[in-house]
Scaffold this motif. Structure first.
Motif, PDB file in Angstrom:
ATOM      1  N   TRP A   1      51.887  76.479  62.654  1.00  0.00           N
ATOM      2  CA  TRP A   1      51.375  76.802  61.326  1.00  0.00           C
ATOM      3  C   TRP A   1      51.679  75.677  60.335  1.00  0.00           C
ATOM      4  CZ3 TRP A   1      53.280  81.710  58.207  1.00  0.00           C
ATOM      5  CH2 TRP A   1      52.407  81.950  57.147  1.00  0.00           C
ATOM      6  N   SER A   2      52.946  75.282  60.295  1.00  0.00           N
ATOM      7  CA  SER A   2      53.330  74.288  59.296  1.00  0.00           C
ATOM      8  C   SER A   2      52.651  72.953  59.582  1.00  0.00           C
ATOM      9  CB  SER A   2      54.855  74.128  59.247  1.00  0.00           C
ATOM     10  OG  SER A   2      55.362  73.745  60.498  1.00  0.00           O
ATOM     11  N   MET A   3      52.563  72.602  60.846  1.00  0.00           N
ATOM     12  CA  MET A   3      51.935  71.323  61.195  1.00  0.00           C
ATOM     13  C   MET A   3      50.468  71.304  60.774  1.00  0.00           C
ATOM     14  SD  MET A   3      51.733  69.635  64.959  1.00  0.00           S
ATOM     15  CE  MET A   3      53.332  68.881  65.197  1.00  0.00           C
ATOM     16  N   HIS A   4      49.784  72.382  61.046  1.00  0.00           N
ATOM     17  CA  HIS A   4      48.365  72.441  60.709  1.00  0.00           C
ATOM     18  C   HIS A   4      48.161  72.563  59.207  1.00  0.00           C
ATOM     19  CE1 HIS A   4      47.842  72.883  64.968  1.00  0.00           C
ATOM     20  NE2 HIS A   4      46.542  72.842  64.821  1.00  0.00           N
ATOM     21  N   TYR A   5      48.959  73.392  58.612  1.00  0.00           N
ATOM     22  CA  TYR A   5      48.832  73.599  57.179  1.00  0.00           C
ATOM     23  C   TYR A   5      49.120  72.300  56.429  1.00  0.00           C
ATOM     24  CZ  TYR A   5      49.506  75.998  52.728  1.00  0.00           C
ATOM     25  OH  TYR A   5      49.417  76.409  51.425  1.00  0.00           O
ATOM     26  N   GLY A   6      50.182  71.637  56.826  1.00  0.00           N
ATOM     27  CA  GLY A   6      50.532  70.372  56.186  1.00  0.00           C
ATOM     28  C   GLY A   6      49.449  69.328  56.387  1.00  0.00           C
ATOM     29  N   ALA A   7      48.937  69.248  57.624  1.00  0.00           N
ATOM     30  CA  ALA A   7      47.908  68.252  57.920  1.00  0.00           C
ATOM     31  C   ALA A   7      46.676  68.494  57.063  1.00  0.00           C
ATOM     32  CB  ALA A   7      47.537  68.307  59.395  1.00  0.00           C
ATOM     33  N   LEU A   8      46.315  69.737  56.989  1.00  0.00           N
ATOM     34  CA  LEU A   8      45.148  70.105  56.198  1.00  0.00           C
ATOM     35  C   LEU A   8      45.322  69.751  54.730  1.00  0.00           C
ATOM     36  CD1 LEU A   8      42.809  72.077  55.260  1.00  0.00           C
ATOM     37  CD2 LEU A   8      44.540  73.862  55.438  1.00  0.00           C
ATOM     38  N   LEU A   9      46.492  70.059  54.206  1.00  0.00           N
ATOM     39  CA  LEU A   9      46.720  69.771  52.789  1.00  0.00           C
ATOM     40  C   LEU A   9      46.746  68.273  52.524  1.00  0.00           C
ATOM     41  CD1 LEU A   9      49.261  72.372  51.486  1.00  0.00           C
ATOM     42  CD2 LEU A   9      46.791  72.425  51.573  1.00  0.00           C
ATOM     43  N   LEU A  10      47.405  67.550  53.423  1.00  0.00           N
ATOM     44  CA  LEU A  10      47.440  66.100  53.237  1.00  0.00           C
ATOM     45  C   LEU A  10      46.028  65.529  53.332  1.00  0.00           C
ATOM     46  CD1 LEU A  10      50.633  65.253  55.303  1.00  0.00           C
ATOM     47  CD2 LEU A  10      50.342  65.121  52.835  1.00  0.00           C
ATOM     48  N   ASN A  11      45.243  66.111  54.220  1.00  0.00           N
ATOM     49  CA  ASN A  11      43.887  65.625  54.413  1.00  0.00           C
ATOM     50  C   ASN A  11      43.033  65.806  53.161  1.00  0.00           C
ATOM     51  OD1 ASN A  11      41.769  64.537  55.873  1.00  0.00           O
ATOM     52  ND2 ASN A  11      41.055  66.523  56.561  1.00  0.00           N
ATOM     53  N   GLN A  12      43.184  66.930  52.521  1.00  0.00           N
ATOM     54  CA  GLN A  12      42.320  67.203  51.383  1.00  0.00           C
ATOM     55  C   GLN A  12      42.901  66.709  50.067  1.00  0.00           C
ATOM     56  OE1 GLN A  12      42.456  71.705  50.944  1.00  0.00           O
ATOM     57  NE2 GLN A  12      43.017  70.863  48.976  1.00  0.00           N
ATOM     58  N   SER A  13      44.139  66.282  50.094  1.00  0.00           N
ATOM     59  CA  SER A  13      44.688  65.702  48.869  1.00  0.00           C
ATOM     60  C   SER A  13      44.050  64.343  48.668  1.00  0.00           C
ATOM     61  CB  SER A  13      46.197  65.555  48.968  1.00  0.00           C
ATOM     62  OG  SER A  13      46.526  64.383  49.673  1.00  0.00           O
ATOM     63  N   ASP A  14      44.262  63.758  47.544  1.00  0.00           N
ATOM     64  CA  ASP A  14      43.622  62.475  47.271  1.00  0.00           C
ATOM     65  C   ASP A  14      44.377  61.298  47.876  1.00  0.00           C
ATOM     66  OD1 ASP A  14      41.692  63.780  45.956  1.00  0.00           O
ATOM     67  OD2 ASP A  14      42.437  63.382  43.954  1.00  0.00           O
ATOM     68  N   ILE A  15      45.435  61.596  48.623  1.00  0.00           N
ATOM     69  CA  ILE A  15      46.147  60.503  49.277  1.00  0.00           C
ATOM     70  C   ILE A  15      45.162  59.777  50.188  1.00  0.00           C
ATOM     71  CG2 ILE A  15      48.032  59.899  50.823  1.00  0.00           C
ATOM     72  CD1 ILE A  15      49.429  62.472  49.921  1.00  0.00           C
ATOM     73  N   PRO A  16      44.972  58.487  49.986  1.00  0.00           N
ATOM     74  CA  PRO A  16      43.950  57.762  50.746  1.00  0.00           C
ATOM     75  C   PRO A  16      44.445  57.446  52.148  1.00  0.00           C
ATOM     76  CG  PRO A  16      45.035  56.293  49.207  1.00  0.00           C
ATOM     77  CD  PRO A  16      45.700  57.625  49.050  1.00  0.00           C
ATOM     78  N   LEU A  17      44.412  58.448  53.027  1.00  0.00           N
ATOM     79  CA  LEU A  17      44.987  58.291  54.365  1.00  0.00           C
ATOM     80  C   LEU A  17      44.323  57.145  55.126  1.00  0.00           C
ATOM     81  CD1 LEU A  17      45.368  62.070  55.288  1.00  0.00           C
ATOM     82  CD2 LEU A  17      47.200  60.474  54.719  1.00  0.00           C
ATOM     83  N   ASN A  18      43.017  57.062  55.030  1.00  0.00           N
ATOM     84  CA  ASN A  18      42.328  55.955  55.707  1.00  0.00           C
ATOM     85  C   ASN A  18      42.878  54.618  55.246  1.00  0.00           C
ATOM     86  OD1 ASN A  18      40.707  57.638  57.125  1.00  0.00           O
ATOM     87  ND2 ASN A  18      38.999  57.538  55.677  1.00  0.00           N
ATOM     88  N   ALA A  19      42.924  54.462  53.942  1.00  0.00           N
ATOM     89  CA  ALA A  19      43.366  53.186  53.384  1.00  0.00           C
ATOM     90  C   ALA A  19      44.801  52.880  53.805  1.00  0.00           C
ATOM     91  CB  ALA A  19      43.250  53.215  51.868  1.00  0.00           C
ATOM     92  N   LEU A  20      45.597  53.917  54.009  1.00  0.00           N
ATOM     93  CA  LEU A  20      46.988  53.705  54.403  1.00  0.00           C
ATOM     94  C   LEU A  20      47.108  53.451  55.906  1.00  0.00           C
ATOM     95  CD1 LEU A  20      48.838  56.442  52.278  1.00  0.00           C
ATOM     96  CD2 LEU A  20      48.803  53.981  51.888  1.00  0.00           C
ATOM     97  N   GLY A  21      46.002  53.395  56.593  1.00  0.00           N
ATOM     98  CA  GLY A  21      46.041  53.061  58.005  1.00  0.00           C
ATOM     99  C   GLY A  21      46.147  54.265  58.930  1.00  0.00           C
ATOM    100  N   PHE A  22      45.878  55.458  58.419  1.00  0.00           N
ATOM    101  CA  PHE A  22      45.941  56.629  59.287  1.00  0.00           C
ATOM    102  C   PHE A  22      44.609  56.860  59.980  1.00  0.00           C
ATOM    103  CE2 PHE A  22      49.453  57.482  56.386  1.00  0.00           C
ATOM    104  CZ  PHE A  22      50.438  57.886  57.274  1.00  0.00           C
ATOM    105  N   ASN A  23      44.693  57.406  61.191  1.00  0.00           N
ATOM    106  CA  ASN A  23      43.487  57.785  61.920  1.00  0.00           C
ATOM    107  C   ASN A  23      42.905  59.050  61.318  1.00  0.00           C
ATOM    108  OD1 ASN A  23      43.887  55.690  63.786  1.00  0.00           O
ATOM    109  ND2 ASN A  23      45.418  56.934  64.867  1.00  0.00           N
ATOM    110  N   PRO A  24      41.730  59.462  61.779  1.00  0.00           N
ATOM    111  CA  PRO A  24      41.180  60.736  61.298  1.00  0.00           C
ATOM    112  C   PRO A  24      42.158  61.876  61.566  1.00  0.00           C
ATOM    113  CG  PRO A  24      39.518  59.523  62.514  1.00  0.00           C
ATOM    114  CD  PRO A  24      40.801  58.766  62.656  1.00  0.00           C
TER     115      PRO A  24
END
Lengths: 240, 240
Positions: free
Chosen positions: A169-192
């Motif tokens: 739960w926490s892993m998925h919930y956290g991933a989802l929230l990080l994904n939809q936040s404005d943190i530019p994951l792509n720009a920071l070098g994260f995969n999809p």
DNA sequence: GTAATAATATGACGATTCGTCAAAAAACAC
DNA sequence: GTGTTTTTTGACGAATCGTCATATTATTAC
């Protein structure tokens, strides 16, 4: 047997919710006002307030609709006939697909986690939402229990069932929230995020020694197998 | 060499932030208004607006202070001299302790994730916060890199460094948010979140085969060892 | 030391939005 | 058709945000 009255009332409530949701998605939270909703649905503000006791309750109702949709996904996953680990993975995959398909719904769900909003919720709406969330954890927990019962997961984890549910739960919930936040994951070098989440889920389940271990199978094929079997509709819609 | 002027300005800004934080913690988000803050600090509202261009920017500044505190914790963890896995664990432990010690700070951090607030942030504040978040991911990433370099973690994971950072991040972030939400985890039969998180973290790292595996050590002792070595202050404050 | 000028602080004000409630309209009962 | 109940309406009061003309304080010039 709902009367015509009740039916009309229900339909109007759905109309209000649909309108609010569209407005929220198109123009953001701060554009969403009770007056605008009232104007759009062509009822007065007072009538909206007959349905929802506050703007926050209205938004929470949107959130509850989203969680109900998720429950439907979870229930489908629980029907999956394969080994318990695959069934647990089916939940993970369903969750991912749902949030890919309805990214705005995730935002609705998160909106209500915010204190500014939560502080203003009525007790009834809060209870309604918590009940739905409870259903979700129960469904997940049942699969872990099955895994222990049939030996796919070691008996020593009997005391840790809630931890394991919480892990997914926490892993998925956290991933989802990080994904939809404005943190530019792509720009920071994260995969999809969906890819990372799938890898991490398998990694976590391997750590639990939940059989069959991912080393013995092709996880990419498993992903396709499960999503084809359970979530064909969702996958097709995503392809468009 | 800041001038007296600049010093005074900085101190007033801190006073405003401290006051806002206290108000937020004591009376909740909806009680926090610019007029109340102004009255409390005995400056006019216009002066507050000289420091912060909106209420949202002010709250985001609170959030940035919290993230800075977390960075300090992460930096301490990165100094830990043990094996790379223990260093990575140190981050996990520091994160847990910090949020236990400052549960309200977590709320600040989450508040700004909300769209209703985020939509109104100035570009500058958003950039400031994102820069801090970037620092955090960089610190974490460096440990994974070290683990691969020294062989504690298999070379095949070189392509997955960002996934692994994301795994720890999402798991902790999700756990923290679930913990502070009103979902009654205790009532639903969940163990204390810090315990579950520690178990799940070890489980995940075992799944990666990040040596030494937890089967070969006593994880409870490891927790104590690291928290004593790095976070003695925090632990003592928690005991009170 | 004083006058002119620049920098800063103030709080009254306009704008927005929430939620209410007395009055109007519609639905219903007979 | 008339009286009663239910529902709908939108004008209104209250709260709060952010602004800006004015007032106050600080700095400079001489």
């Amino acid at each position: 047997m709902p009367s015509r009255k009740q039916r009309e009332l229900f339909e109007r409530e759905q109309l209000i919710l649909d309108t609010a949701q569209a407005m929220l998605h198109q123009h953001g939270y701060n554009y969403l006002t009770m007056d605008r909703i009232a104007k759009k649905v062509e009822y007065s503000k007072g009538t909206i307030y007959n349905h929802f006791s506050s703007k926050e309750d209205l938004v929470c109702s949107l959130c509850c609709r989203c969680i109900s949709n998720l429950i439907e996904i979870f229930e489908r996953a629980c029907q999956y006939p394969g080994p318990t680990r695959e069934r647990y993975c089916a939940i993970s995959i369903g969750y991912s697909l749902y949030h890919q398909l309805h990214p705005m719904d995730s935002q609705n769900i998160q909106t209500v986690k915010n204190n500014a909003i939560r502080e203003k919720l009525s007790d009834e709406k809060l209870a309604e939402m918590q009940s739905l969330e409870h259903t979700i954890t129960q469904l997940t927990q049942s699969i872990v229990q099955q895994a222990i019962d049939c030996g796919d997961l070691d008996k020593k984890y009997t005391k840790d069932i809630s931890s394991i549910v919480f892990g997914l739960w926490s892993m998925h919930y956290g991933a989802l929230l990080l994904n939809q936040s404005d943190i530019p994951l792509n720009a920071l070098g994260f995969n999809p995020v969906v890819n990372m989440l799938w890898k991490n889920t398998n990694c976590y389940l391997d750590g639990l020694q939940w059989r069959p271990l991912s080393a013995s199978i092709n996880t990419n094929k498993l992903f396709d197998k499960i999503s084809t079997a359970l979530f064909q509709d969702e996958v097709n819609k995503l392809k468009v």
